[in-house]
Design an enzyme around this catalytic site. Structure first.
Site, PDB file in Angstrom:
ATOM      1  N   GLU A 245       0.893  -1.181   0.000  1.00 52.06           N
ATOM      2  CA  GLU A 245       0.000   0.000   0.000  1.00 52.06           C
ATOM      3  C   GLU A 245       0.918   1.214   0.000  1.00 52.06           C
ATOM      4  O   GLU A 245       1.567   1.498   1.011  1.00 52.06           O
ATOM      5  CB  GLU A 245      -0.881  -0.004   1.248  1.00 52.06           C
ATOM      6  CG  GLU A 245      -1.867  -1.160   1.317  1.00 52.06           C
ATOM      7  CD  GLU A 245      -3.055  -0.992   0.383  1.00 52.06           C
ATOM      8  OE1 GLU A 245      -3.083  -0.038  -0.411  1.00 52.06           O
ATOM      9  OE2 GLU A 245      -3.952  -1.850   0.441  1.00 52.06           O
ATOM     10  N   CYS A 279      -2.343   8.927   2.945  1.00 50.30           N
ATOM     11  CA  CYS A 279      -2.066   8.428   1.595  1.00 50.30           C
ATOM     12  C   CYS A 279      -3.157   8.889   0.640  1.00 50.30           C
ATOM     13  O   CYS A 279      -2.886   9.223  -0.507  1.00 50.30           O
ATOM     14  CB  CYS A 279      -1.954   6.912   1.602  1.00 50.30           C
ATOM     15  SG  CYS A 279      -3.369   6.101   2.348  1.00 50.30           S
TER      16      CYS A 279
HETATM   17  P1  NAD Z   1       8.356   4.829   4.584  1.00 55.64           P
HETATM   18  O1  NAD Z   1       8.353   4.065   3.318  1.00 55.64           O
HETATM   19  O2  NAD Z   1       9.478   5.767   4.830  1.00 55.64           O
HETATM   20  O3  NAD Z   1       8.333   3.855   5.823  1.00 55.64           O
HETATM   21  C1  NAD Z   1       7.307   2.901   6.034  1.00 55.64           C
HETATM   22  C2  NAD Z   1       7.834   1.788   6.912  1.00 55.64           C
HETATM   23  O4  NAD Z   1       8.857   1.082   6.203  1.00 55.64           O
HETATM   24  C3  NAD Z   1       8.485   2.263   8.217  1.00 55.64           C
HETATM   25  O5  NAD Z   1       8.164   1.335   9.235  1.00 55.64           O
HETATM   26  C4  NAD Z   1       9.956   2.215   7.878  1.00 55.64           C
HETATM   27  O6  NAD Z   1      10.782   2.075   9.023  1.00 55.64           O
HETATM   28  C5  NAD Z   1      10.014   0.974   6.996  1.00 55.64           C
HETATM   29  N1  NAD Z   1      11.179   0.896   6.103  1.00 55.64           N
HETATM   30  C6  NAD Z   1      11.940   1.906   5.631  1.00 55.64           C
HETATM   31  N2  NAD Z   1      12.932   1.420   4.854  1.00 55.64           N
HETATM   32  C7  NAD Z   1      12.775   0.075   4.821  1.00 55.64           C
HETATM   33  C8  NAD Z   1      13.488  -0.982   4.183  1.00 55.64           C
HETATM   34  N3  NAD Z   1      14.546  -0.773   3.416  1.00 55.64           N
HETATM   35  N4  NAD Z   1      13.051  -2.235   4.371  1.00 55.64           N
HETATM   36  C9  NAD Z   1      11.948  -2.484   5.122  1.00 55.64           C
HETATM   37  N5  NAD Z   1      11.263  -1.527   5.768  1.00 55.64           N
HETATM   38  C10 NAD Z   1      11.665  -0.261   5.616  1.00 55.64           C
HETATM   39  O7  NAD Z   1       6.946   5.577   4.633  1.00 55.64           O
HETATM   40  P2  NAD Z   1       6.455   6.632   5.729  1.00 55.64           P
HETATM   41  O8  NAD Z   1       7.139   7.941   5.453  1.00 55.64           O
HETATM   42  O9  NAD Z   1       6.514   6.045   7.092  1.00 55.64           O
HETATM   43  O10 NAD Z   1       4.893   6.750   5.366  1.00 55.64           O
HETATM   44  C11 NAD Z   1       4.372   7.689   4.498  1.00 55.64           C
HETATM   45  C12 NAD Z   1       4.109   7.043   3.148  1.00 55.64           C
HETATM   46  O11 NAD Z   1       3.203   5.968   3.307  1.00 55.64           O
HETATM   47  C13 NAD Z   1       3.453   7.981   2.145  1.00 55.64           C
HETATM   48  O12 NAD Z   1       4.030   7.784   0.889  1.00 55.64           O
HETATM   49  C14 NAD Z   1       2.001   7.522   2.134  1.00 55.64           C
HETATM   50  O13 NAD Z   1       1.271   7.830   0.991  1.00 55.64           O
HETATM   51  C15 NAD Z   1       2.167   6.061   2.322  1.00 55.64           C
HETATM   52  N6  NAD Z   1       0.932   5.476   2.832  1.00 55.64           N
HETATM   53  C16 NAD Z   1       0.216   4.636   2.016  1.00 55.64           C
HETATM   54  C17 NAD Z   1      -0.997   4.100   2.464  1.00 55.64           C
HETATM   55  C18 NAD Z   1      -1.814   3.182   1.610  1.00 55.64           C
HETATM   56  O14 NAD Z   1      -2.657   2.493   2.153  1.00 55.64           O
HETATM   57  N7  NAD Z   1      -1.597   3.130   0.310  1.00 55.64           N
HETATM   58  C19 NAD Z   1      -1.462   4.415   3.746  1.00 55.64           C
HETATM   59  C20 NAD Z   1      -0.700   5.273   4.530  1.00 55.64           C
HETATM   60  C21 NAD Z   1       0.508   5.780   4.075  1.00 55.64           C
END
Ligand code: NAD
Length: 488
Positions: A245, A279
């Site tokens: 997502e 999101c």
């Molecule tokens: P992010 O991708 O920076 O981090 C998300 C999670 O992934 C965190 O727990 C982070 O620690 C982990 N992570 C980071 N690098 C990783 C790696 N290399 N391997 C595994 N895990 C890793 O996202 P964010 O800044 O926390 O969240 C905001 C983003 O999430 C926005 O782009 C938003 O649109 C999206 N989002 C999408 C939805 C949806 O349902 N489509 C819902 C909410 C947020």
């Protein structure tokens, strides 16, 4: 707080910790262990050891336990919401709504846990039939972002547990507290130890270990598109299942026959709830030229009423941006839009006043005359700034709306059902809301097209995503002659 592995609260193997900071005040709320690969391996082992026992729990008992968990979390709503506000920044009423959403999600899947059905299929040849079984996928790594740490935990564990899987949860590094408390409450309510484990720590370590650990069969991830691509790449190595997502740049199209008051309220809600960090937040506003002046005038008035402040203050409508890094990103996008001729209609700066100095506050911002090549138009604008574009008609609006790599949510505002259906058919997105800002519902499948993700969460589809389908082919006695190997 501590890690939660096999029902026990423990420190990380190295003893390292990370502080969790309140984005409204800059103060430390609490600290959590900075988990490493060894901690993840212990958690995965615990989840694997519990897998067959958890799936063996009778569906009705699993369903009852999930209902009990929902009640138990609901009883702790006020305390959990306070923690969520302090670590994430959102206003308390939004935090309470998010805890309520988690509870509804668990309740919804509790009902499906007891009523899910598989099927039987007669062979075309008439020799027998096949049973189509649904089995859990196995140990799931649930990787959660910071913007809705509780809802997005629920979207994963609720269907996953109903389907008989076990979990290792990795919360976002900056919002681990409410997730730890919620899973703690689940264990207190009777969830057996090891069924859901939580390891806090950096994505580059904890997340990467989940991706590479061969005992993990699926990664359910919510986060940025860039991170999602990295996860899919890592999961390809062992063909782990993924639900991704990812980011969005949702268009809101307001037609000339829309209820303007409703749409103005929808734009304010869609863009500025959770300080614009959703999101499916409204990230690009498309107005028909004929209504634009009136709409913009009313929207400016409405946005002027948004009270910024610490989320714990009941009068606050919009809290701070979650981090300094995130605020700088939004400031960079607004400056870029201005440099390309964009006009600030409201906000566009940090608020004045000493009460805002320590937090990451930013005024709700409206920008008109935004160039279609500007960063706000092309990238995901993950904060309280709304670019406004004028279009001559629906065709142009849809063409502009689809001119993005993203395809998560979208909305169309019109009194004409034919217009609404046409837009819903043509907009490339996982969801189109008609005359409504984005609102998630546990019973409605949710997810993205294009680079906004793969797979669906919520609804029956969200449960299916936690099953493997297995066929058992049964040849009825005396009818199996056709497969005999020829005797020469
Ligand atoms: P992010 O991708 O920076 O981090 C998300 C999670 O992934 C965190 O727990 C982070 O620690 C982990 N992570 C980071 N690098 C990783 C790696 N290399 N391997 C595994 N895990 C890793 O996202 P964010 O800044 O926390 O969240 C905001 C983003 O999430 C926005 O782009 C938003 O649109 C999206 N989002 C999408 C939805 C949806 O349902 N489509 C819902 C909410 C947020």
């Amino acid at each position: 707080m501590k890690l939660l592995i096999d029902g026990r609260n423990i420190d990380s193997v190295t003893g390292a910790t990370t502080n969790v900071v309140n984005p409204a005040t800059g103060e430390v709320v609490d600290s959590v262990p900075r988990g490493g690969r060894e901690d993840v391996r212990m958690a995965v082992d615990a989840a694997e050891a519990r897998l067959s026992k958890w799936f063996a729990v009778a569906p009705l008992d699993r369903s009852r336990l999930l209902s009990k968990i929902a009640q138990s979390v609901a009883a702790k709503s006020n305390e959990l919401a306070r923690t969520l506000t302090m670590e994430q920044g959102k206003p308390l009423n939004e935090a309470l709504g998010e805890i309520g959403g988690f509870v509804s999600c668990i309740e919804y899947y509790a009902s499906l846990a007891a009523s899910s059905r598989a099927s039987q299929l007669p062979f075309l040849s008439g020799e027998g039939y096949s049973m189509i079984l649904k089995r859990p996928i196995g140990v799931v790594g649930a990787i959660v972002p910071w913007n809705f740490p509780v809802s997005l935990l629920g979207w994963k564990v609720a269907p996953g547990l109903a389907a008989g899987n076990t979990f290792v949860v990795k919360p976002a590094s900056t919002t681990p507290l409410t997730d730890l408390k919620i899973v703690g409450a689940m264990v207190e309510a009777g969830l057996p130890p090891g069924v859901v484990n939580v390891v806090t720590g950096p994505g580059s370590v904890v997340g990467e270990e989940l991706i590479s650990n061969q005992k993990v069969s699926k990664i359910a991830f919510t986060g940025e598109t860039v991170t999602g691509k990295r996860i899919m790449e890592g999961c390809a190595k062992d063909l782990k299942r993924v639900t991704l997502e990812l980011g969005g740049s949702d268009p809101m199209i307001v037609c000339d026959d829309a209820d303007i008051d409703l749409a103005v309220e929808g734009a304010a809600h869609g863009r500025f709830r959770n300080c614009g960090q959703a999101c499916t937040a409204t990230k690009r506003l498309f107005l028909f030229e004929s209504i634009a002046d009136d709409f913009v005038r009313r929207l400016k008035q409405r946005v002027g009423l948004i009270r910024i402040g610490n989320g714990l203050d009941p009068k606050t409508a919009m809290g701070p941006i979650h981090s300094e890094e995130q605020r700088k990103d939004i400031e960079g996008m607004v400056e870029d839009a201005k440099a390309r001729g964009g006009k600030i209609l409201h906000g566009g700066k940090r608020p004045d006043g000493v009460e805002y100095k320590k937090g990451y506050f930013y005024e709700p911002t409206l920008v008109s005359d935004v160039d279609f090549g500007a960063r706000m138009a092309k990238e995901e604008c993950f904060g309280p700034a709304l670019p406004i574009f004028l279009v001559k008609d629906l065709d142009e609006a849809i063409e502009r709306a689809n001119d993005t790599i993203y395809g998560l949510g979208s909305s169309v505002w019109t009194r004409n059902l034919e217009t609404a259906y046409h837009a819903a058919e043509m907009i490339q997105a996982g969801t189109t809301w008609v005359n409504s800002p984005p609102i998630g519902r546990p019973e409605v499948p949710f997810g993205g097209v294009k680079q906004s993700g793969i797979g669906r969460e919520l609804g029956v589809e969200g449960l299916e995503a936690y099953f493997e389908t297995k066929s058992v082919q049964v040849y009825e006695y005396g009818k199996g002659k056709k497969w005999q190997f020829p005797v020469m």
